[in-house]
Design a protein around this motif. Structure first.
Motif, PDB file in Angstrom:
ATOM      1  N   GLU A  35       0.819  -1.217   0.000  1.00 17.69           N
ATOM      2  CA  GLU A  35       0.000   0.000   0.000  1.00 17.69           C
ATOM      3  C   GLU A  35       0.851   1.264   0.000  1.00 17.69           C
ATOM      4  OE1 GLU A  35      -2.974   0.272   3.023  1.00 17.69           O
ATOM      5  OE2 GLU A  35      -3.549  -1.815   2.791  1.00 17.69           O
ATOM      6  N   HIS A  36       1.931   1.246   0.753  1.00 17.04           N
ATOM      7  CA  HIS A  36       2.663   2.491   0.990  1.00 17.04           C
ATOM      8  C   HIS A  36       3.986   2.584   0.243  1.00 17.04           C
ATOM      9  CE1 HIS A  36      -0.385   3.455   3.849  1.00 17.04           C
ATOM     10  NE2 HIS A  36      -0.208   2.279   4.435  1.00 17.04           N
ATOM     11  N   GLU A  37       4.375   1.561  -0.466  1.00 18.96           N
ATOM     12  CA  GLU A  37       5.512   1.550  -1.379  1.00 18.96           C
ATOM     13  C   GLU A  37       6.850   1.940  -0.741  1.00 18.96           C
ATOM     14  OE1 GLU A  37       4.548   3.976  -4.678  1.00 18.96           O
ATOM     15  OE2 GLU A  37       2.882   2.736  -5.309  1.00 18.96           O
ATOM     16  N   ASP A  38       6.977   1.825   0.552  1.00 16.28           N
ATOM     17  CA  ASP A  38       8.283   2.057   1.155  1.00 16.28           C
ATOM     18  C   ASP A  38       8.484   1.063   2.287  1.00 16.28           C
ATOM     19  OD1 ASP A  38       6.413   3.123   2.819  1.00 16.28           O
ATOM     20  OD2 ASP A  38       7.319   5.092   3.013  1.00 16.28           O
ATOM     21  N   ASP A  39       9.632   1.076   2.859  1.00 19.65           N
ATOM     22  CA  ASP A  39       9.989   0.124   3.896  1.00 19.65           C
ATOM     23  C   ASP A  39       9.176   0.413   5.155  1.00 19.65           C
ATOM     24  OD1 ASP A  39      11.306  -1.991   4.937  1.00 19.65           O
ATOM     25  OD2 ASP A  39      13.143  -0.900   5.403  1.00 19.65           O
ATOM     26  N   ILE A  63       2.272   0.314  12.741  1.00 20.58           N
ATOM     27  CA  ILE A  63       2.976   0.300  11.468  1.00 20.58           C
ATOM     28  C   ILE A  63       3.469   1.708  11.181  1.00 20.58           C
ATOM     29  CG2 ILE A  63       2.770  -0.067   9.000  1.00 20.58           C
ATOM     30  CD1 ILE A  63       0.732  -2.184   9.575  1.00 20.58           C
ATOM     31  N   GLN A  64       4.807   1.845  11.014  1.00 19.28           N
ATOM     32  CA  GLN A  64       5.398   3.137  10.685  1.00 19.28           C
ATOM     33  C   GLN A  64       6.372   2.945   9.537  1.00 19.28           C
ATOM     34  OE1 GLN A  64       6.626   2.390  14.219  1.00 19.28           O
ATOM     35  NE2 GLN A  64       4.881   3.208  15.281  1.00 19.28           N
ATOM     36  N   SER A  65       6.665   4.045   8.876  1.00 18.89           N
ATOM     37  CA  SER A  65       7.701   3.970   7.845  1.00 18.89           C
ATOM     38  C   SER A  65       9.050   4.239   8.494  1.00 18.89           C
ATOM     39  CB  SER A  65       7.432   4.986   6.737  1.00 18.89           C
ATOM     40  OG  SER A  65       7.539   6.284   7.247  1.00 18.89           O
ATOM     41  N   ARG A  66      10.084   3.674   7.942  1.00 22.37           N
ATOM     42  CA  ARG A  66      11.424   3.881   8.497  1.00 22.37           C
ATOM     43  C   ARG A  66      11.888   5.297   8.185  1.00 22.37           C
ATOM     44  NH1 ARG A  66      13.734  -0.655  10.497  1.00 22.37           N
ATOM     45  NH2 ARG A  66      12.959  -2.638   9.714  1.00 22.37           N
ATOM     46  N   LEU A  67      12.611   5.875   9.130  1.00 20.99           N
ATOM     47  CA  LEU A  67      13.147   7.210   8.929  1.00 20.99           C
ATOM     48  C   LEU A  67      14.471   7.128   8.177  1.00 20.99           C
ATOM     49  CD1 LEU A  67      12.536   8.722  12.457  1.00 20.99           C
ATOM     50  CD2 LEU A  67      11.251   9.159  10.390  1.00 20.99           C
ATOM     51  N   VAL A  68      14.630   8.038   7.266  1.00 18.10           N
ATOM     52  CA  VAL A  68      15.874   8.099   6.520  1.00 18.10           C
ATOM     53  C   VAL A  68      16.887   8.816   7.401  1.00 18.10           C
ATOM     54  CG1 VAL A  68      16.977   8.936   4.427  1.00 18.10           C
ATOM     55  CG2 VAL A  68      14.612   8.171   4.355  1.00 18.10           C
ATOM     56  N   GLY A  69      18.016   8.190   7.641  1.00 16.98           N
ATOM     57  CA  GLY A  69      19.011   8.790   8.525  1.00 16.98           C
ATOM     58  C   GLY A  69      20.279   9.125   7.780  1.00 16.98           C
ATOM     59  N   GLY A  70      21.198   9.726   8.487  1.00 13.04           N
ATOM     60  CA  GLY A  70      22.504  10.014   7.941  1.00 13.04           C
ATOM     61  C   GLY A  70      22.607  11.312   7.178  1.00 13.04           C
ATOM     62  N   LYS A  71      21.560  12.096   7.130  1.00  7.56           N
ATOM     63  CA  LYS A  71      21.618  13.368   6.411  1.00  7.56           C
ATOM     64  C   LYS A  71      22.120  14.445   7.368  1.00  7.56           C
ATOM     65  CE  LYS A  71      19.554  12.039   2.579  1.00  7.56           C
ATOM     66  NZ  LYS A  71      20.001  12.196   1.253  1.00  7.56           N
ATOM     67  N   VAL A  72      22.962  15.321   6.854  1.00  9.63           N
ATOM     68  CA  VAL A  72      23.488  16.434   7.633  1.00  9.63           C
ATOM     69  C   VAL A  72      22.978  17.718   7.001  1.00  9.63           C
ATOM     70  CG1 VAL A  72      25.594  17.600   8.395  1.00  9.63           C
ATOM     71  CG2 VAL A  72      25.539  15.123   8.211  1.00  9.63           C
TER      72      VAL A  72
END
Length: 131
Positions: A35-39, A63-72
């Motif tokens: 349904e949500h097309e992401d992890d 149910i949650q989507s994963r947060l994208v990390g590592g961005k500065v």
């Protein structure tokens, strides 16, 4: 087995029927990943859902989507830009440092009471410009 599914995407609570076999976790994961097309990330009571034994009758699965990390924020190539642009000003070393603390009070006492010259007439203040 019936479980409640709380979805962070559409803030609703859904009732889902599961068979009660070993494929329940993968079934839930596939159902919402399509349904949500992401992890998506499944958790029960704040603990990541990994095995079927964590599922009980009437429990709530989040149910949650994963947060994208590592961005500065900003580029590290520009770090220290303002400091490097500021012109260097040499320290002024010809001025003598003012006394502070005990030494200043000692100097003040000496000026007011020890080195007093008695002059006839009205006494002048320390800020007076009269001669």
């Amino acid at each position: 087995m019936q479980v409640f599914v709380r979805n962070s995407f559409d803030t609703g609570l859904q009732l889902v029927d599961l068979k009660g076999d070993d494929n329940d976790v993968t079934t839930l994961h596939e159902m919402f990943a399509q349904e949500h097309e992401d992890d998506v990330f499944l958790s029960v009571g704040g603990v990541p859902l990994e095995t079927e034994c964590q599922l009980t009758e009437g429990c709530t699965v989040d149910i949650q989507s994963r947060l994208v990390g590592g961005k500065v924020h900003g580029s590290l190539a520009r770090a220290g830009k303002v400091r490097n642009q500021t012109p260097k000003v040499e320290k002024n070393t010809d001025k003598k440092k003012r006394l502070s603390g005990r030494a200043r009070r000692r100097q003040q006492y000496t000026k007011r009471f020890v080195n007093v010259v008695i002059v006839p007439g009205k006494r002048r203040g320390p800020n007076s410009n009269a001669k």
